[in-house]
Design an enzyme around this catalytic site. Sequence first.
Site, short mmCIF file in Angstrom:
data_model
loop_
_atom_site.label_atom_id
_atom_site.label_comp_id
_atom_site.label_asym_id
_atom_site.label_seq_id
_atom_site.Cartn_x
_atom_site.Cartn_y
_atom_site.Cartn_z
NE ARG A 19 3.18 8.86 2.11
CZ ARG A 19 1.92 8.57 1.81
NH1 ARG A 19 1.64 7.46 1.19
NH2 ARG A 19 0.93 9.39 2.13
CE LYS B 45 0.44 10.43 7.63
NZ LYS B 45 -0.43 10.85 6.52
CG ASN B 46 -3.42 11.89 9.15
OD1 ASN B 46 -2.50 11.94 8.34
ND2 ASN B 46 -4.21 10.83 9.27
NE ARG C 31 -7.18 7.89 0.22
CZ ARG C 31 -6.17 8.01 1.05
NH1 ARG C 31 -5.05 7.39 0.80
NH2 ARG C 31 -6.25 8.76 2.11
CB CYS D 260 -1.96 5.23 0.45
SG CYS D 260 -0.73 5.39 1.73
CG ASP E 161 -5.26 6.08 9.03
OD1 ASP E 161 -5.55 5.58 7.93
OD2 ASP E 161 -5.08 7.31 9.19
#
Length: 421
Positions: A400, A22-23, A122, A117, A307
């Site tokens: 997600r 995903k990233n 952030r 999130c 993560d």
Amino acid sequence: MDKLLIKGGRRLSGTLKVSGAKNSALPILAGALLTDKSVVIGNVPHLHDVTTMIELLGCLGANVVIDEKMRVEVSANDLRELRAPYELVKTMRASFLVMGPLLAKYGRADVSLPGGCAIGARPVDQHLKGFEALGAEINVVDGYVSATAEHGLKGAEFTFDLVTVTGTENVIMAACLADGITRIHNAACEPEVVDLVEFLNAMGARISGHGTPNVEITGVTALAGCVFDVMPDRVETGTYLIAAAATGGRVRLDGARPDTLQAVLDKLIESGAELSLGDDWIELDMGGKRPLAVDITTAPYPMFPTDMQAQYLAMNAIAKGTSRVTETIFENRFMHVQEINRLGANIELVGPSTAIVHGVDSLKAAPVMATDLRASFSLVVAALVAVGETLIDRIYHIDRGYETIEEKLLQLGADVQRVSG
Ligand code: UD1
């Protein structure tokens, strides 16, 4: 709202194919905006965040075609919009990644300040400082960041104040079409940054030093099209290894990249797992043993990834012994602790960034609620070992970032069911 119902107590066992990262897929999809030519991206995971990015590209005017194998073809030769709206950016912080490419190619971009999130403040100040170093003018108006570079971006020397993954990606993408050479210091070294750069270089960008803190980008006037496969997801890989280990089980993950997971593999060995590795597979065998408690401190790559902190903490909750888990990347990334304690764990928060986990013999099912993407999988890990049926609410967080989670868990022999409504 979907929920997951998990009956714990089964030892996970079996083989899985790892999904695309995903990233890595998210910045690569954004990077497709840098060229007028068509770009074909393979091994894209079927996830909500990916759908959001594709929707954002479509809303900017890119033509996106997806085939049945999740190969995504993006043609961004006729953009009609240089504004990323709040509705899309608020659900996913990575939407901010369109700013670098738009600014590089069109000299202008308006992107809503991001959401995503709820793990800490952030901010995006480092992205903006990087764009400013390249000559962009930045204004924040009504919740939107407006960036302009009327005469194009100019290569520059820039040092990040802290290590930021998407910040590094955004500034690298902006610098690809800048006039002259850009040198970035204190760049993130994450494998997903390397994957993005390999994609950009395949389009004709001239970038070197990726995977180290010093990246050099020689600007080019235009990029070409390319065909590129996204790397395997190291977070998904690590997560299923932890889940199998927590249940005392065994799992083989095919299509993996063990070289991107060394810190996690080292910890799993400390926890008592036996590992076998090939270039693109990992096998873990816990031999029915209870894991041993292991201390974890998160830090930028190549250290232990934030993560995977929540999932490891869940395993430590039922491990033999006491462990200390320290989070150094995000504040407020211990929201799962309260939920895991609802299942009978004994985890103490000692300050905002440290948890002391006293391993208990067993957990007992209870209704729990997912709070963010990775934290939600920690509840899955806990539920897999808990006695009884655990109902996990708000699993849209899991969707997600984890592809076909119940299918994959079923394949490993878990008793799991998605409950709608
Ligand atoms: C990326 C990953 C996310 C992972 C995180 C850290 C994607 C799409 N997401 O998120 O899964 O958890 O890296 O490995 O790749 N910060 C600032 N100012 C900035 C940018 C960041 O202060 O301009 C701070 C953040 O608040 C955080 C730290 O830097 O404390 C690291 O954040 P960052 O690496 O930017 O995370 P993301 O790129 O958002």
